[in-house]
Write an enzyme that holds these catalytic residues in place. Structure first.
Site, PDB file in Angstrom:
ATOM      1  N   CYS A   2      15.655  31.969   9.620  1.00  0.00           N
ATOM      2  CA  CYS A   2      14.546  31.177  10.142  1.00  0.00           C
ATOM      3  C   CYS A   2      14.362  29.969   9.223  1.00  0.00           C
ATOM      4  CB  CYS A   2      13.223  31.921  10.212  1.00  0.00           C
ATOM      5  SG  CYS A   2      13.249  33.322  11.323  1.00  0.00           S
ATOM      6  N   ARG A  27      19.920  28.031   9.724  1.00  0.00           N
ATOM      7  CA  ARG A  27      19.245  29.259   9.284  1.00  0.00           C
ATOM      8  C   ARG A  27      18.888  30.172  10.451  1.00  0.00           C
ATOM      9  NH1 ARG A  27      17.174  28.544   4.032  1.00  0.00           N
ATOM     10  NH2 ARG A  27      15.822  30.323   4.387  1.00  0.00           N
ATOM     11  N   TRP A  73      15.590  33.025  13.710  1.00  0.00           N
ATOM     12  CA  TRP A  73      16.664  34.022  13.774  1.00  0.00           C
ATOM     13  C   TRP A  73      15.933  35.346  13.971  1.00  0.00           C
ATOM     14  CZ3 TRP A  73      18.252  38.447  11.202  1.00  0.00           C
ATOM     15  CH2 TRP A  73      19.565  38.850  11.435  1.00  0.00           C
ATOM     16  N   ASN A  99       8.990  32.970   7.856  1.00  0.00           N
ATOM     17  CA  ASN A  99      10.378  33.360   7.610  1.00  0.00           C
ATOM     18  C   ASN A  99      10.320  34.599   6.731  1.00  0.00           C
ATOM     19  OD1 ASN A  99      13.091  33.515   6.795  1.00  0.00           O
ATOM     20  ND2 ASN A  99      12.835  31.954   5.230  1.00  0.00           N
ATOM     21  N   GLY A 100      10.945  35.698   7.174  1.00  0.00           N
ATOM     22  CA  GLY A 100      10.917  36.934   6.395  1.00  0.00           C
ATOM     23  C   GLY A 100      10.579  38.114   7.291  1.00  0.00           C
ATOM     24  N   GLU A 484      38.887  37.504   3.208  1.00  0.00           N
ATOM     25  CA  GLU A 484      38.144  36.283   3.522  1.00  0.00           C
ATOM     26  C   GLU A 484      38.709  35.611   4.783  1.00  0.00           C
ATOM     27  OE1 GLU A 484      35.444  35.078   2.807  1.00  0.00           O
ATOM     28  OE2 GLU A 484      35.554  32.940   3.186  1.00  0.00           O
ATOM     29  N   LYS A 488      36.564  34.918   8.155  1.00  0.00           N
ATOM     30  CA  LYS A 488      36.428  33.579   8.750  1.00  0.00           C
ATOM     31  C   LYS A 488      36.771  33.622  10.235  1.00  0.00           C
ATOM     32  CE  LYS A 488      34.495  32.041   6.500  1.00  0.00           C
ATOM     33  NZ  LYS A 488      34.057  32.441   5.219  1.00  0.00           N
ATOM     34  N   GLU A 491      34.044  35.713  12.317  1.00  0.00           N
ATOM     35  CA  GLU A 491      32.671  35.200  12.432  1.00  0.00           C
ATOM     36  C   GLU A 491      32.559  33.946  13.275  1.00  0.00           C
ATOM     37  OE1 GLU A 491      30.573  34.133   8.831  1.00  0.00           O
ATOM     38  OE2 GLU A 491      32.369  33.328   7.916  1.00  0.00           O
ATOM     39  N   HIS A 507      49.686  52.904   5.765  1.00  0.00           N
ATOM     40  CA  HIS A 507      48.803  54.073   5.793  1.00  0.00           C
ATOM     41  C   HIS A 507      47.864  54.053   7.002  1.00  0.00           C
ATOM     42  CE1 HIS A 507      50.257  55.370   1.911  1.00  0.00           C
ATOM     43  NE2 HIS A 507      50.093  54.130   1.475  1.00  0.00           N
ATOM     44  N   LYS A 606      22.802  31.202   8.176  1.00  0.00           N
ATOM     45  CA  LYS A 606      23.432  30.828   6.913  1.00  0.00           C
ATOM     46  C   LYS A 606      22.860  31.607   5.734  1.00  0.00           C
ATOM     47  CE  LYS A 606      25.982  28.153   4.340  1.00  0.00           C
ATOM     48  NZ  LYS A 606      27.409  28.509   4.349  1.00  0.00           N
TER      49      LYS A 606
HETATM   50  O1  M6R Z   1      24.348  32.729   0.365  1.00  0.00           O
HETATM   51  P1  M6R Z   1      25.221  33.903   0.027  1.00  0.00           P
HETATM   52  O2  M6R Z   1      26.488  33.497  -0.610  1.00  0.00           O
HETATM   53  O3  M6R Z   1      24.501  34.939  -0.771  1.00  0.00           O
HETATM   54  O4  M6R Z   1      25.573  34.538   1.432  1.00  0.00           O
HETATM   55  C1  M6R Z   1      26.331  35.712   1.526  1.00  0.00           C
HETATM   56  C2  M6R Z   1      26.822  35.933   2.926  1.00  0.00           C
HETATM   57  O5  M6R Z   1      25.745  36.017   3.817  1.00  0.00           O
HETATM   58  C3  M6R Z   1      27.765  34.810   3.392  1.00  0.00           C
HETATM   59  O6  M6R Z   1      28.838  34.657   2.539  1.00  0.00           O
HETATM   60  C4  M6R Z   1      28.283  35.119   4.820  1.00  0.00           C
HETATM   61  O7  M6R Z   1      29.117  36.224   4.791  1.00  0.00           O
HETATM   62  C5  M6R Z   1      28.995  33.898   5.411  1.00  0.00           C
HETATM   63  N1  M6R Z   1      28.685  33.783   6.799  1.00  0.00           N
HETATM   64  C6  M6R Z   1      30.461  33.980   5.301  1.00  0.00           C
HETATM   65  O8  M6R Z   1      31.112  32.890   5.860  1.00  0.00           O
END
Ligand code: M6R
Length: 611
Positions: A2, A27, A73, A99-100, A484, A488, A491, A507, A606
């Site tokens: 949010c 956000r 969000w 927000n929260g 990673e 990517k 997501e 395995h 984010k």
């Molecule tokens: O702000 P942060 O690095 O603590 O965030 C951690 C994760 O939420 C963040 O890396 C998330 O996995 C991203 N969407 C990855 O691309």
């Protein structure tokens, strides 16, 4: 999660708030709303993005010099018009954006229902709006005092902005666990979840602390805490250029941020690595370097991409400094009664500095008297303020939800920290240390040469854009890169992808391989190279498709793989900084070709400020 924006001053609030909400849409983007004040409050809100809010306000009265805006969000209640913020209290006295999460909202709601309060939405925020109103009427006190007393009854996290219809010249802001920044202009104030909506108006900001309540009215800004104790207003200068938060000619923030990595790494090393005299300084660790050097154990806590950077950090610290490292998901660590000893060093990694689970892990580590260090990108965010010491990544604002330049900047900081520690405890020889400095100096240029292959990678993306599954394999330092790469892809393109240590394939995951399955293999030159070549053979023997990331000039894998993407040679410890680049580009192009919203993938935000 949010985004909240507020304005108090002499200008029209609407355009400032709408622009600010667009900057904060990363956000959350499932609904949006705005409240505008002149003599009374008008609230407009809808399901959807800020652009939809603009649509519905086209023919409405949008005047007012005070206002609040929100981009949501969803946590409590699905995205809908009624669940969108702002929330108005039952008797229309208070308007709240939040927000929260209010964890005890159910109990508070039942108590208010017993006092004849009726609720329109399923949100925890409406409970807070009604609680403030209830306290205000019952105790016949000022709006800010009502906010303060209401918040003493709340369990959970909040960053809130509140206005009261009976006092239309005041904005009240409060935070606990969710970020809130106030910008101070000439006779005007800006409020936001982070500084990005503020920087084009002022670089003077006040970061609220947990439990602070700020009141802005004709007399200016005052801050009290939840115990009603006056707090000093500390104005700080921030240094973010407006260009850093614009797309700068790129189609998406993510692409811009991928291409910014050479600069991000250069900026992260600036003033720290001296390539000429081969020295390395990390000012933020000055007071704690002895403790870091002597510790018997490092625990790294993080989430998502930052956790993957932490896994690379494990290899780096163990290899360069010979200190045992454990890497934990912050969300698991915080709830499993971990063994933390007073001499342990806990390193929390976070781009945003606001991730709720990482913050909770930090609290736990502090309670056990560990030394807690932070690696963070957002200056002034909660994690750098909660940790004992730390190092900023200077990657610049990262706005695309998929983390890219934050990852390479985090790995760069971890590399420098491990080198510094290893040099001090003599696990790393001078020769090795100096050679690594030379290698690190070359990384930005090497990344540039990989970025120059973007068109080649785009052609591979075109072939595999309709894949339904993908497997990413890597060994050693490149195993976290495989994780990673898979994250990517899933997501932003919604293709199911898994990352595995290459040798683990046999395995289980090998059962998935068929002629439709792209297997992305990280196969640059190192001591496991031959083994990875064997893994490629195993995939090919089962008719799998291999996209291999190889070292420039590799002729062996070229004869086996369906596609190869070459990256320049580097010390293997630095290979994650290079090999991740083609994976980021591959995911980006596939997602764009599938018509996905790359910068704002579905269901994601984010900054994950709820657990
Ligand atoms: O702000 P942060 O690095 O603590 O965030 C951690 C994760 O939420 C963040 O890396 C998330 O996995 C991203 N969407 C990855 O691309």
């Amino acid at each position: 999660m949010c985004g909240i924006v507020g304005y108090y001053g002499n200008k029209e609030a609407y355009p400032i708030i709408i622009k600010g909400l667009k900057r904060l849409e990363y956000r959350g983007y499932d609904s949006a709303g705005i409240a505008l004040m002149n003599h009374s409050v008008r609230v407009y809100k809808c399901k959807g993005k800020v652009s939809e809010l603009e649509e519905i306000t086209k023919d409405k009265d949008i005047s007012g010099n005070i206002g609040l805006g929100h981009t949501r969000w969803a946590t409590h209640g699905e995205p809908s018009n009624v669940n969108a913020h702002p929330h108005v209290s039952m008797n229309s006295l208070f308007v709240v954006i939040h927000n929260g999460i209010i964890e005890n909202y159910n109990r508070l709601r039942t108590e208010l229902e017993a006092e004849d309060y009726i609720f329109k939405s399923e949100t925890d925020t409406e409970v807070l709006a009604n609680l403030i109103e209830y306290v205000y009427i019952k105790l016949n006190i000022s709006p800010d005092e009502a906010v303060r007393i209401a918040l003493t009854k709340v369990i959970g996290a909040y960053g809130i902005l509140v206005v009261c219809n009976e006092h239309p010249d005041t904005i009240i802001a409060a935070r606990k666990g969710s970020p809130l920044v106030i910008g101070k202009g000439h006779g005007e104030y800006f409020f936001a979840s982070d500084a990005t909506p503020i920087i084009e108006y002022t670089n003077s900001v006040i970061y609220l602390n947990d439990n602070d309540i700020a009141i802005v009215n004709k007399k200016g800004l005052h801050i009290r805490d939840i115990r009603n104790i006056e707090q000093t207003v500390k104005v700080q200068k921030i240094d973010i250029e407006i260009d850093a938060i614009e797309k700068g000619g790129f189609d998406h923030y993510m692409l811009k941020e991928i291409f910014e990595q050479p600069k991000a790494i250069t900026d992260t090393c600036r003033g720290r690595l001296n390539y000429y005299d081969k020295t390395l300084k990390l000012g933020g660790l000055h007071q704690v370097i002895d403790a870091l050097t002597k510790t018997e154990r490092i625990i790294i806590v993080a989430c998502g991409t930052s956790w993957h950077a932490g896994l690379v950090g494990e290899f780096l610290f163990e290899e360069f400094a010979r200190i045992p490292v454990e890497v934990e998901y912050a969300s698991e660590f915080r709830y499993r009664n971990p063994i933390i000893n007073p001499g342990d060093v806990v390193i929390a990694i976070s781009q945003s500095g606001e991730t709720a689970d990482t913050l909770a892990a930090i609290q736990l580590a502090k309670e056990h008297r560990a030394l807690v260090l932070g690696i963070c990108n957002v200056v002034g965010s909660s994690i750098p303020r909660e940790t004992d010491a730390g190092v900023y990544t200077h990657a610049g604002p990262e706005i695309g939800v998929a983390s890219t330049k934050a990852f390479t900047a985090q790995v760069t900081v971890l590399t420098m920290m491990a080198m510094l520690t290893g040099a001090k405890n003599k696990a790393l020889t001078d020769k090795e240390h100096n050679a690594l400095i030379d290698e690190l100096a070359l990384i930005p240029e090497k990344i540039n040469s990989i970025l120059a292959k973007a068109e080649e990678i785009k052609k591979i993306a075109e072939i595999y854009k309709d894949a339904t599954n993908a497997l990413y394999l890597g060994r050693g330092y490149l195993y976290p890169v495989a994780l990673e790469g898979a994250l990517k892809l899933k997501e932003i393109s919604y293709i199911h992808a898994e990352g595995y240590p290459a040798a683990e394939m046999k395995h289980g995951p090998i059962a998935l391989i068929d002629e439709k399955m792209p297997v992305i293999v990280l196969a640059t030159v190192d001591k496991s190279y031959e083994k990875v070549v064997n893994n490629i053979q195993e995939v090919k023997a089962r008719k799998g498709i291999v996209i291999a990331i190889v070292t420039e000039g590799d002729t062996t894998i070229r004869t086996m793989a369906d596609h190869v993407i070459e990256v320049p040679y580097s010390d293997f410890a630095l290979a994650p900084l290079l090999t991740v680049i083609p994976l980021q580009l591959l995911s980006y192009y596939i997602a764009v070709m599938r018509g996905c919203n790359v910068d704002q993938p579905r269901n994601l935000a984010k900054s994950v400020t709820v657990e």
